[in-house]
Design an enzyme around this catalytic site. Structure first.
Site, PDB file in Angstrom:
ATOM      1  N   ASP A 154       0.832  -1.204   0.000  1.00  0.00           N
ATOM      2  CA  ASP A 154       0.000   0.000   0.000  1.00  0.00           C
ATOM      3  C   ASP A 154       0.870   1.258   0.000  1.00  0.00           C
ATOM      4  O   ASP A 154       1.699   1.451   0.889  1.00  0.00           O
ATOM      5  CB  ASP A 154      -0.882  -0.053   1.260  1.00  0.00           C
ATOM      6  N   HIS A 161      -4.353   4.350   6.717  1.00  0.00           N
ATOM      7  CA  HIS A 161      -3.250   3.840   5.902  1.00  0.00           C
ATOM      8  C   HIS A 161      -1.906   4.119   6.574  1.00  0.00           C
ATOM      9  O   HIS A 161      -1.741   5.114   7.285  1.00  0.00           O
ATOM     10  CB  HIS A 161      -3.255   4.499   4.517  1.00  0.00           C
TER      11      HIS A 161
END
Length: 580
Positions: free
Chosen positions: A213, A386
């Site tokens: 990610d 995130h």
């Protein structure tokens, strides 16, 4: 970031024995449409099938999905689709993929995901009437699924939705690790952490590729834990003079749990509002991720009868979405909630890039209605889901892959993530950079003279990965032509003209009608000037030579000059003359 240039898919090299092909189909260079293909000679799996939400550059478009041609042409090899979590940019494309491949399936295709992901997928597929084509299988972290000669393992990650997972693909070359969306949170509200121990183990046993990610690769430090916003919520609930409206993502179950926890010792009841909010919380409660006693939740009828100033409303619309609950409150079009003085509105999110104007408009409207609006610029009411730079470096250090392919981010995020990998010792030769459609083959190179071997990665081509637009629920071709025309019309306006011309008398039966769209100009004057100019110009043409095309060209020239002179705009024209 989509590159329209592509290799003929038939021109890609054959996949040899002990070769693993990885295709960065979409989500590599922009936010959304996350989809990765892992393929060997005999087997193929997919990791995530997401959508991208529309923006002002795509007027009239509801959703943007990926081109699934490559998958549709290789259905015999497809062993399953594996979903990391239940966010739309990871599961939203699933029913559209399924509808495209349904006719070519000889048997149901298995879709795998942790329980909440499976529930959200089930609802989507049911809405599209596609349940007969899929076998939805709920997994748990630690489960290993056989997919032909591949083995797929789910491992736990912390993210902003329960039942999130990363995926390990065990192949002949070693492990491929795909993190999905993740952060490192050691004190998660719902107890789900990122399994760093498993990542370290898989690093020790040998990982040939890490796809990680990249969404916040450009943010230094660490992402704050969810717990850090609890004191702020407690203060808001304690001090608000009247009703409180919390707007957040429907899938952010830990945030909804925190709202419920901070109001536990008050007499405030909770009203959940918004279709996606009700669906997500229903599944979360059924699966044990959301613990709110039934007597603390208000039904719609109970809400209508309740004392408004002691209610907490939890709703969608934190991103300024047009039809979401909070936006309708701001526009005074909500059927059940009217904002007024004494209300406190909390926007518990950060605007996604592109949504800033819509969010700001809502804040202004809510403030004008008398509400006190709290957002992340004035109080710590949101943390990201995130990983930031230091967390990404830690995962890189634990996994120690032979090759690294940054995923899930805009192009700049991919570059930043490459730099982070380099900072923790990754060799430049091991840093791959893929954008939508790039095809990488991983193969063992053997030197018979020295009896040594090493892993080699080759970018062998690029497949079609264009945007596919869903326009009011209807798919239309991936060409940008229709979108560009809409943008042009919105910028320049349109002039539409209709008239009937009697050739025998060399005049119009009636004055041509002129209609202006998106132009601040008097059509009455345009009509008069057009008729006068045409009457003069057609005198230069013999009767026999007059055609609709000649009249239409003359009219366009006249109108273009008139409009440019008065407005400096250059509109499009729709002109139709009939000759009688």
């Amino acid at each position: 970031m989509t590159d329209n240039s592509s290799t003929d898919q038939a021109a890609l090299p054959e996949i040899e024995h002990a070769t693993v092909r990885v295709i960065a189909l979409s989500g590599y260079g922009d936010i959304g449409r996350n989809m990765t293909i892992v393929e060997t000679r005999d087997d193929m799996i997919i990791i995530d099938v997401g959508v991208m939400f529309s923006d002002p550059l795509h007027p009239g478009v509801d959703l943007i999905i990926s081109d699934y041609t490559y998958v549709a042409e290789r259905l015999a090899k497809l062993r399953g689709v594996f979903f990391t979590h239940g966010h739309e940019d990871h599961i939203g494309g699933a029913p559209f993929l399924l509808s495209e491949i349904a006719e070519g399936l000889d048997e149901t295709i298995p879709f795998y995901g942790l329980p909440l992901t499976r529930s959200l997928l089930s609802e989507k597929i049911k809405e599209h009437g596609l349940t007969d084509y899929v076998d939805l299988i709920a997994t748990q972290s630690g489960d290993v699924i056989e997919a032909g000669n591949l083995e797929i393992e789910f491992f736990s990650v912390a993210h902003s939705i329960p039942d999130s997972a990363g995926i390990i693909v065990h192949t002949e070359l070693g492990a491929l690790v795909h993190t999905g969306d993740f952060k490192i949170d050691h004190t998660p509200i719902l107890g789900q952490t990122t399994d760093l121990a498993r990542l370290s183990e898989i690093g020790d046993s040998g990982t040939f590729l890490l796809c990680a990610d990249s969404t916040y690769a450009d943010v230094a430090g660490y992402t704050l834990p969810e717990e850090t916003i609890r004191p702020v919520f407690e203060q808001i609930v304690s001090n608000a003079p009247g009703r409180i409206i919390f707007a957040t993502f429907a899938s952010l179950i830990s945030r909804i749990q925190m709202i419920a926890d901070t109001s536990l010792d008050t007499d405030r009841k909770i009203f959940l509002n918004g279709r996606s909010m009700l669906r997500a919380t229903k599944f979360a409660r059924e699966l044990g991720h959301l613990d709110i006693e039934e007597n603390r939740l208000l039904s719609l009828d109970q809400f209508k009868r309740s004392s408004n100033d002691r209610t907490i409303i939890v709703c969608t619309g934190s991103q300024g979405e047009t039809n979401a609950a909070l936006t309708r409150m701001a526009n005074e079009t909500h059927p059940h909630v009217s904002i007024g003085r004494g209300d406190t509105v909390v926007l518990s999110s950060n605007p996604i890039p592109g949504n800033e104007t819509a969010v700001s408009n809502n804040i202004n409207k809510l403030t004008a209605l008398g509400a006190s609006v709290i957002h992340n610029k004035v109080a710590n009411v949101h943390v990201r889901g995130h990983a930031s730079a230091e967390e990404l470096k830690l995962v890189q250090h634990l996994v120690r892959p032979e090759y690294f392919l940054p995923a899930q981010g805009e192009y700049r995020h991919l570059i930043d993530h490459q730099k982070l990998a380099s900072d923790v010792g990754a060799y430049s030769e091991s840093l791959l950079l893929g954008t939508d459609g790039d095809v990488f083959d991983f193969v063992i190179d053997t030197n018979n003279d020295t009896n040594t071997s090493h892993l080699r990665a080759d970018q062998v081509g690029k497949i079609k990965s264009d945007y596919v637009f869903l326009d009011r629920g209807r798919k239309f071709p991936t060409s940008q032509e229709a979108i560009n025309e809409r943008l042009l019309l919105s910028d320049n306006g349109l002039l539409a003209v209709f008239g009937v011309f009697r050739k025998s008398e060399m005049k119009f039966i009636e004055t041509p009608s002129v209609h202006a769209y998106g132009l601040d100009i008097s059509t009455g004057r345009l009509t008069e000037d057009l008729e006068s100019a045409l009457s003069q110009q057609i005198k230069n043409y013999p009767h026999a030579s007059i055609t609709p095309e000649i009249l239409e060209n003359l009219a366009e020239d006249v109108l273009r000059n008139l409009v440019v002179e008065e407005t400096s705009m250059r509109p499009d024209f729709l002109i139709n003359f009939v000759i009688n």
